[in-house]
Design a protein around this motif. Structure first.
Motif, PDB file in Angstrom:
ATOM      1  N   PRO A 262       0.860  -1.270   0.029  1.00  0.00           N
ATOM      2  CA  PRO A 262      -0.040   0.102  -0.080  1.00  0.00           C
ATOM      3  C   PRO A 262       0.739   1.198   0.114  1.00  0.00           C
ATOM      4  O   PRO A 262       2.033   1.483   0.518  1.00  0.00           O
ATOM      5  CB  PRO A 262      -1.039  -0.076   1.299  1.00  0.00           C
ATOM      6  N   THR A 263       0.348   2.448  -0.706  1.00  0.00           N
ATOM      7  CA  THR A 263       1.076   3.623  -0.688  1.00  0.00           C
ATOM      8  C   THR A 263       1.201   4.275   0.871  1.00  0.00           C
ATOM      9  O   THR A 263       2.165   5.083   0.741  1.00  0.00           O
ATOM     10  CB  THR A 263       0.275   4.625  -1.769  1.00  0.00           C
ATOM     11  N   PHE A 264       0.335   3.906   1.439  1.00  0.00           N
ATOM     12  CA  PHE A 264       0.336   4.506   2.876  1.00  0.00           C
ATOM     13  C   PHE A 264       1.521   4.173   3.579  1.00  0.00           C
ATOM     14  O   PHE A 264       2.248   4.820   4.645  1.00  0.00           O
ATOM     15  CB  PHE A 264      -0.888   4.127   3.891  1.00  0.00           C
ATOM     16  N   VAL A 265       2.140   2.741   3.374  1.00  0.00           N
ATOM     17  CA  VAL A 265       3.164   2.447   4.015  1.00  0.00           C
ATOM     18  C   VAL A 265       4.677   2.953   3.343  1.00  0.00           C
ATOM     19  O   VAL A 265       5.284   3.543   4.239  1.00  0.00           O
ATOM     20  CB  VAL A 265       3.494   0.739   3.788  1.00  0.00           C
ATOM     21  N   THR A 266       4.847   3.164   2.156  1.00  0.00           N
ATOM     22  CA  THR A 266       5.890   3.929   1.715  1.00  0.00           C
ATOM     23  C   THR A 266       5.978   5.287   1.989  1.00  0.00           C
ATOM     24  O   THR A 266       6.903   5.736   1.857  1.00  0.00           O
ATOM     25  CB  THR A 266       5.937   3.704   0.218  1.00  0.00           C
ATOM     26  N   GLY A 267       4.680   5.863   1.890  1.00  0.00           N
ATOM     27  CA  GLY A 267       4.545   7.287   2.357  1.00  0.00           C
ATOM     28  C   GLY A 267       4.969   7.476   3.729  1.00  0.00           C
ATOM     29  O   GLY A 267       5.450   8.542   4.131  1.00  0.00           O
ATOM     30  N   PHE A 268       4.567   6.621   4.654  1.00  0.00           N
ATOM     31  CA  PHE A 268       5.069   7.135   5.924  1.00  0.00           C
ATOM     32  C   PHE A 268       6.359   6.789   6.274  1.00  0.00           C
ATOM     33  O   PHE A 268       7.045   7.726   7.044  1.00  0.00           O
ATOM     34  CB  PHE A 268       4.095   5.908   6.883  1.00  0.00           C
ATOM     35  N   LEU A 269       7.096   5.568   5.676  1.00  0.00           N
ATOM     36  CA  LEU A 269       8.281   5.367   5.918  1.00  0.00           C
ATOM     37  C   LEU A 269       9.218   6.475   4.964  1.00  0.00           C
ATOM     38  O   LEU A 269      10.195   6.949   5.524  1.00  0.00           O
ATOM     39  CB  LEU A 269       8.577   4.004   5.206  1.00  0.00           C
ATOM     40  N   GLY A 270       8.692   6.699   3.982  1.00  0.00           N
ATOM     41  CA  GLY A 270       9.444   7.873   3.206  1.00  0.00           C
ATOM     42  C   GLY A 270       9.539   9.192   4.019  1.00  0.00           C
ATOM     43  O   GLY A 270      10.544   9.746   3.841  1.00  0.00           O
ATOM     44  N   GLY A 271       8.389   9.440   4.399  1.00  0.00           N
ATOM     45  CA  GLY A 271       8.349  10.869   5.327  1.00  0.00           C
ATOM     46  C   GLY A 271       9.360  10.697   6.544  1.00  0.00           C
ATOM     47  O   GLY A 271      10.117  11.626   6.812  1.00  0.00           O
ATOM     48  N   MET A 272       9.314   9.441   7.016  1.00  0.00           N
ATOM     49  CA  MET A 272      10.239   9.498   8.272  1.00  0.00           C
ATOM     50  C   MET A 272      11.554   9.452   7.817  1.00  0.00           C
ATOM     51  O   MET A 272      12.532   9.889   8.539  1.00  0.00           O
ATOM     52  CB  MET A 272       9.915   7.829   9.147  1.00  0.00           C
ATOM     53  N   PHE A 273      12.038   8.824   6.865  1.00  0.00           N
ATOM     54  CA  PHE A 273      13.497   8.914   6.232  1.00  0.00           C
ATOM     55  C   PHE A 273      13.820  10.262   5.846  1.00  0.00           C
ATOM     56  O   PHE A 273      14.879  10.734   6.060  1.00  0.00           O
ATOM     57  CB  PHE A 273      13.618   8.013   4.813  1.00  0.00           C
ATOM     58  N   VAL A 274      12.964  11.122   5.161  1.00  0.00           N
ATOM     59  CA  VAL A 274      13.404  12.482   5.095  1.00  0.00           C
ATOM     60  C   VAL A 274      13.492  13.232   6.192  1.00  0.00           C
ATOM     61  O   VAL A 274      14.361  14.089   6.458  1.00  0.00           O
ATOM     62  CB  VAL A 274      12.171  13.158   4.186  1.00  0.00           C
ATOM     63  N   ARG A 275      12.739  12.969   7.349  1.00  0.00           N
ATOM     64  CA  ARG A 275      12.911  13.692   8.559  1.00  0.00           C
ATOM     65  C   ARG A 275      14.398  13.354   9.208  1.00  0.00           C
ATOM     66  O   ARG A 275      14.957  14.154   9.832  1.00  0.00           O
ATOM     67  CB  ARG A 275      11.670  13.168   9.585  1.00  0.00           C
ATOM     68  N   ILE A 276      14.522  12.149   9.047  1.00  0.00           N
ATOM     69  CA  ILE A 276      16.061  11.546   9.607  1.00  0.00           C
ATOM     70  C   ILE A 276      17.042  12.315   9.062  1.00  0.00           C
ATOM     71  O   ILE A 276      18.089  12.800   9.525  1.00  0.00           O
ATOM     72  CB  ILE A 276      16.139  10.180   9.268  1.00  0.00           C
ATOM     73  N   ILE A 277      16.973  12.639   7.524  1.00  0.00           N
ATOM     74  CA  ILE A 277      18.065  13.203   6.547  1.00  0.00           C
ATOM     75  C   ILE A 277      17.943  14.638   7.225  1.00  0.00           C
ATOM     76  O   ILE A 277      19.129  15.200   7.617  1.00  0.00           O
ATOM     77  CB  ILE A 277      17.598  12.842   5.521  1.00  0.00           C
ATOM     78  N   ALA A 278      16.797  15.155   7.395  1.00  0.00           N
ATOM     79  CA  ALA A 278      16.708  16.610   7.903  1.00  0.00           C
ATOM     80  C   ALA A 278      17.478  16.852   9.073  1.00  0.00           C
ATOM     81  O   ALA A 278      18.192  17.845   9.384  1.00  0.00           O
ATOM     82  CB  ALA A 278      15.108  17.199   7.756  1.00  0.00           C
TER      83      ALA A 278
END
Length: 446
Positions: A262-278
């Motif tokens: 599902p897209t909600f899985v990749t969206g949630f994990l993608g958002g957290m990954f961007v936050r970690i980088i930030a």
């Protein structure tokens, strides 16, 4: 990648939301029912949409908007979410985390097995995944209902989409109506000394407005307007992560025909990954969590409008009897979780935590907050603080169960799903009994 939100659909949904809010402000009956404006707007959209009167000029693809907004919702949540340390979870929110895990997983298992029994012995012509639509709507709300509905649609059972959205809508009314009865019972049993009645609320609280003197800024400016508007960057991040969620989900789903990410899985994990980088690059100093949370809130409201408006009345007529049976079973099981399991796991302030949990187990987190504010208006129990800490580790389980349970039930992997779920509940009980209890007591003594 979906075609996207059409301007016509957004204009209609926005108009319905404004109309619903005006009605909510001026009609005391709606205020007493605690109906969210988005739910009321969705009901208006359903009545005047193609399912009933056919007056509203929705586009041909308006039903796909709910899926896109779900991806945007979880992308925004990921951008605003930090992983708490295990020590913090254990000290502050161990018992609430344990109850949340037991309650959510057991509700999914109960609904799935109860639905399987109904479709096996009473309605054999109905898809065996029927029960999953109940838990998707009750616990997950319109977001999870949309995810599960999309999975069932991709597997060949389109009716699951409508059923899940219907349970999500009905769940909100059940959450508030039964929740108020629970509060009355708690008062008689002495679990609480008083609660905020509708009559004792201020005019602003009844209407769902914030008093002008208490209004707070939505977000803080983190960038100079000479170069770029702060909200433009935040909105850009949400859009980019949402687009990534579709690309990543399609890529990961391409490896096997029976695997649907599902897209909600990749969206949630993608958002957290961007936050970690930030955070690693110190760019996080120029990002505002409030902006991301409001982006998630906007996505949720419009998701509810599109989701309810997309319900097919003809499908509901075919499933009315099994849906009623499922809903009654689900309500009874959830009441057992609140009145029997919650006191034994959550200890002090179990009722405040329990009434909040009732809200999100049958409706949404917003419904849980509404009920909690009635019994604990000054938030002395710190339930929301503990829930925020327990949410992230708990959400990982939700991602797995929302993604895999529909596939398991549809493909006949009933007992495997039950075994894995019961095994996980046993592990949670062991962690709560031998880890969180000791850490919590040690923190209290110190």
């Amino acid at each position: 990648m979906p075609q996207g939100l059409m301007l016509t659909d957004l204009a209609i949904a926005g108009s319905l939301l404004i109309i619903a809010k005006i009605l909510r402000v001026h009609l005391p009956l709606l205020q007493r029912m605690y109906i969210p404006s988005a739910v009321l707007a969705g009901i208006i959209g359903l009545v005047f949409g193609p399912a009933v009167l056919g007056v509203l000029p929705w586009t041909d693809t308006f039903t796909a908007n709910a899926g896109l907004l779900t991806a945007a919702l979880f992308s925004a949540l990921g951008l605003a979410t930090d992983l708490p340390s295990p020590k913090l979870v254990a000290q502050r929110a161990g018992s609430l985390w344990a109850f949340n895990q037991i309650a959510s997983v057991s509700q999914w298992l109960f609904a799935a097995m109860f639905g399987l029994a109904l479709t096996t012995f009473i309605w054999p012509d109905i898809n065996p995944g029927l029960g999953v639509t109940l838990s998707a709507g009750f616990m997950g709300g319109h977001g999870s209902a949309t995810v599960v509905g999309d999975i069932f649609t991709s597997l060949g059972w389109e009716d699951g989409f409508t059923l899940g959205l219907t349970f999500a809508t009905v769940g909100i009314f059940i959450s508030i109506s039964v929740g108020m009865l629970i509060l009355q019972l708690a008062l008689k049993m002495g679990w609480i000394k008083s609660f905020t009645t509708f009559e004792s609320m201020s005019e602003y609280e009844r209407k769902g407005l914030v008093e002008p003197s208490e209004q707070q800024p939505v977000m803080k400016d983190t960038m100079s307007s000479l170069s770029v508007d702060s909200f433009a960057v935040h909105a850009g991040l949400v859009v980019v992560v949402t687009a990534f969620s579709y690309v990543a989900a399609n890529y990961l789903s391409s490896f096997h025909d029976k695997v649907q990410i599902p897209t909600f899985v990749t969206g949630f994990l993608g958002g957290m990954f961007v936050r970690i980088i930030a955070k690693q690059t110190k760019a996080n100093d120029y990002l505002c969590d409030g902006a991301f949370k409001h982006a998630a809130g906007i996505s949720t409201d419009y998701l509810i409008i599109f989701g309810i408006s997309a319900i097919k009345i003809t499908v509901l007529a075919q499933y009315l009897a099994p849906m009623i049976a499922l809903a009654i079973g689900g309500v009874c099981f959830t009441l057992w979780l609140i009145f029997w399991v919650a006191p034994r796991i959550m200890g002090d302030d179990w009722f405040e935590k329990g009434i909040f949990s009732w809200g999100w187990l049958t409706g949404t987190v917003a419904m849980g907050i509404a009920l909690l504010r009635i019994v604990d208006p000054k938030m002395r129990s710190k339930v929301l603080d503990d829930y925020a800490i327990a949410y992230v580790p708990g959400s990982i389980t939700d991602i797995f169960i929302i993604s895999l349970m529909p596939i398991a039930m549809y493909n006949g992997l009933h007992w495997q799903a039950l075994g894995v779920g019961l095994g996980y509940i046993a592990v949670v009980l062991l962690i709560w009994r031998f880890v969180f209890n000791r850490v919590g007591k040690a923190a209290t003594n110190n």
